[in-house]
Design an enzyme around this catalytic site. Sequence first.
Site, mmCIF file in Angstrom:
data_model
loop_
_atom_site.group_PDB
_atom_site.id
_atom_site.type_symbol
_atom_site.label_atom_id
_atom_site.label_comp_id
_atom_site.label_asym_id
_atom_site.label_seq_id
_atom_site.Cartn_x
_atom_site.Cartn_y
_atom_site.Cartn_z
ATOM 1 N N LYS A 33 0.813 -1.219 0.000
ATOM 2 C CA LYS A 33 0.000 0.000 0.000
ATOM 3 C C LYS A 33 0.846 1.268 0.000
ATOM 4 O O LYS A 33 0.474 2.255 -0.641
ATOM 5 C CB LYS A 33 -0.959 0.011 1.193
ATOM 6 C CG LYS A 33 -0.289 0.106 2.561
ATOM 7 C CD LYS A 33 -1.319 0.052 3.663
ATOM 8 C CE LYS A 33 -0.661 0.096 5.033
ATOM 9 N NZ LYS A 33 0.035 1.346 5.309
ATOM 10 N N THR A 34 1.987 1.263 0.703
ATOM 11 C CA THR A 34 2.813 2.479 0.737
ATOM 12 C C THR A 34 3.373 2.783 -0.644
ATOM 13 O O THR A 34 3.473 3.952 -1.041
ATOM 14 C CB THR A 34 3.955 2.331 1.768
ATOM 15 O OG1 THR A 34 3.399 1.955 3.027
ATOM 16 C CG2 THR A 34 4.696 3.645 1.942
ATOM 17 N N ASP A 215 -3.823 7.164 4.575
ATOM 18 C CA ASP A 215 -3.319 5.823 4.848
ATOM 19 C C ASP A 215 -4.052 5.239 6.060
ATOM 20 O O ASP A 215 -4.532 5.978 6.920
ATOM 21 C CB ASP A 215 -1.808 5.898 5.117
ATOM 22 C CG ASP A 215 -1.154 4.529 5.141
ATOM 23 O OD1 ASP A 215 -1.787 3.555 4.690
ATOM 24 O OD2 ASP A 215 -0.007 4.431 5.600
ATOM 25 N N GLU A 216 -4.117 3.911 6.152
ATOM 26 C CA GLU A 216 -4.766 3.216 7.279
ATOM 27 C C GLU A 216 -6.159 3.788 7.533
ATOM 28 O O GLU A 216 -6.548 4.086 8.672
ATOM 29 C CB GLU A 216 -3.905 3.320 8.552
ATOM 30 C CG GLU A 216 -2.498 2.757 8.403
ATOM 31 C CD GLU A 216 -2.456 1.237 8.341
ATOM 32 O OE1 GLU A 216 -3.516 0.603 8.270
ATOM 33 O OE2 GLU A 216 -1.342 0.677 8.360
ATOM 34 N N GLN A 246 -8.350 -5.296 8.945
ATOM 35 C CA GLN A 246 -7.347 -4.913 9.945
ATOM 36 C C GLN A 246 -7.822 -3.753 10.826
ATOM 37 O O GLN A 246 -7.018 -3.013 11.383
ATOM 38 C CB GLN A 246 -6.029 -4.534 9.258
ATOM 39 C CG GLN A 246 -5.376 -5.699 8.535
ATOM 40 C CD GLN A 246 -4.001 -5.360 8.017
ATOM 41 O OE1 GLN A 246 -3.027 -5.220 8.767
ATOM 42 N NE2 GLN A 246 -3.885 -5.212 6.698
ATOM 43 N N ARG A 623 1.495 -11.103 10.263
ATOM 44 C CA ARG A 623 2.800 -10.478 10.552
ATOM 45 C C ARG A 623 3.933 -11.406 10.113
ATOM 46 O O ARG A 623 5.084 -10.979 9.985
ATOM 47 C CB ARG A 623 2.975 -10.189 12.055
ATOM 48 C CG ARG A 623 2.002 -9.216 12.705
ATOM 49 C CD ARG A 623 1.806 -7.947 11.936
ATOM 50 N NE ARG A 623 0.681 -8.060 11.039
ATOM 51 C CZ ARG A 623 0.452 -7.246 10.014
ATOM 52 N NH1 ARG A 623 1.287 -6.271 9.748
ATOM 53 N NH2 ARG A 623 -0.610 -7.409 9.241
#
Length: 689
Positions: A33-34, A215-216, A246, A623
């Site tokens: 995503k970044t 973002d997020e 998430q 993770r």
Amino acid sequence: MAEAPSTLNPAQMEAVNHLSSPCLVLAGAGSGKTRVITHKIGRLLQVGMHPANIGAITFTNKAAQEMRERAKSLVGAKAAKHLVISTFHSLGVRLLREDGARLGLKPQFSILDSDDVLGLMREAGGTTDPKIARGWQWTISLWKNQGLTPDQAEAAAKDPNEVVAARVMRLYQERLSAYQAVDFDDLISLPLALLQRDEEARAKWRKQLRHVLVDEYQDTNAVQYELLKTIVGEEGVFTAVGDDDQSIYGWRGATIDNLKRLPNDFPTLKVIPLEQNYRSTGAILAAANNVIALNPKIFQKKLWSEFGEGEPVRVVACDNEEHEAERAVARIQGIRANATGAHAGATDWKDFAILYRANHQSKLLEQALRKAQIPYKVSGGQSFFDRAEIKDLCAWLRLLVNPDDDPAFLRAITTPKRGVGHTTLAALGEFSGKWKVSLFEALFQSSLGTVMSKKAIGSLHEFGRYVNDLEYRARHTVGAEAARPMLLEWLTDIGYEKHLHEGEDSEKLATARWGNVIDFIDWIARRCGGEIENDGGLQVETEKKSVLDVAQTISVILSLAERSEDQDMVTLSTLHASKGLEWPHVVLVGVNEGTLPFKRDEEEMTADRLEEERRLMYVGITRARRTLLVSTLLRQKRGREVKKAFPSRFIAEMKLDERTAKEDPRERLKALRAEFAAKAAQRGSQGVD
């Protein structure tokens, strides 16, 4: 393990090139995503948008810094310098510094930290019990994140305790206004109020921020969503990047409803799922997909990767918490001793993480790691910026920015001690309250002599004159080279090093605290800027700021700051603190009913709570890059009792193959023996040499 390709995949490319309407990028865990955000910034620049008209909003300073660095490498330092890349709270500070006067705020308002807020809560509610005050603080923060005023909060109160909290909220807000101060929640709600009420300010910021990337997005609360809507307007174009799977911060006000509202509020919304995962093996993703499939879906997506099946996800049942800690340590030692296949290259301690649901679970894990002489760090432990010596100096800096900041005044005038006692401060406080002025303003009032002695007034005046002189120096000290000596001179003036040594029994501890102070001074100096950076052969000088400029933003910087230490240590972390991070090898401990999903004995497990806990399990699973061990207890300590424990329902929901899921202790023992044999051989070889 393969790495993400340098080019964008088709879904990422579609997200980057979509500029004609609002866009929701459903970015699954590890889906890049970044990269999408930074490449979209590059695309906006490519079509002619000025960097200053692009805003990218994140939730932590660490994430903002990472995005800034990535953007700089992609578009160059010159363009990146003008991009508005910040946290929600930092953007709020910027709006209020520029236009807060329209709400009655002066430009140099104070931002209170959690300790200051707690003090004001106790004062407003008339209690000395910190537990009661913390309860009010938590409740009022949630109300503010829902956009409620004190009147609305009182109307919505569900019980007598909440009625009291709403009344405390009103008194607390009155004190904030009197002190020209705001708390962290106000950094979102006040900019929203400004833009909703003031057409001129709204037009200015809509013109300024022509494309906003968030973002997020799943972590936004109700007020942050309204702020975004107000900035972009009904016809605005923005890019929201998030993952409904998430969303794990409901307890602090984040609401998944913000994802549900987007298609209704923005009918032309384009939804683009990113499903290719560049982090984990197929076995890990299958377990994650199976768990999260049981939650109702807002938008459909399913993670996949090209990394192959990999090692099966393992489950181990442990006798109790001590046994679990020993097994987790043995797992790490075993992988390091048998570094082949899925374990290949696992030679660094930082390749391992042990994750858990609650902070208290770390204690026995720490003991086991120390016993095995394995270096570790606890993520989410005490921040560097929470240390008393750093808070002392921040109080001084806040006072330079806003002399009316009474909590900062009280901490600065008493740290180090300056011959001003509690009696004098109590009299000053009573005087300032009577005349409705700040403590700093009160100390220069001509009638102060009616309530205290000349000697006391002399000490107060000496402090006041020093603060004014320091503010002048801070305002005129510009750039990193000038800032450091000026700040060191300040510490000498107030005798801070001596204060630390006098306050500690241990010389070693006092020296360590002084080292923290020097680190802090260097940290501020660097932010005063003036360094020369190389941008494709061009020498670009970063913008110089005065010490006072840096001090004006320091509260919000410190509140969100995270130290990025790339040390070779095993990471211990709560599941909440692990979001956004990844490790080759993960051990997920305490996966039992009552712990994960978390439930107190007397509580009812609502559907919403269970769904959020399931998302937390999903975050924990994703993770892991190469291997995942899930640990469950047969017996569990509850208070002073040891009770039978039951595996979490989430273990069954992973749908693991029973033939491969159960970890074989004999294999671990074999690996440990191999490690000991290798060490013995190494020692023998050194002896021959």
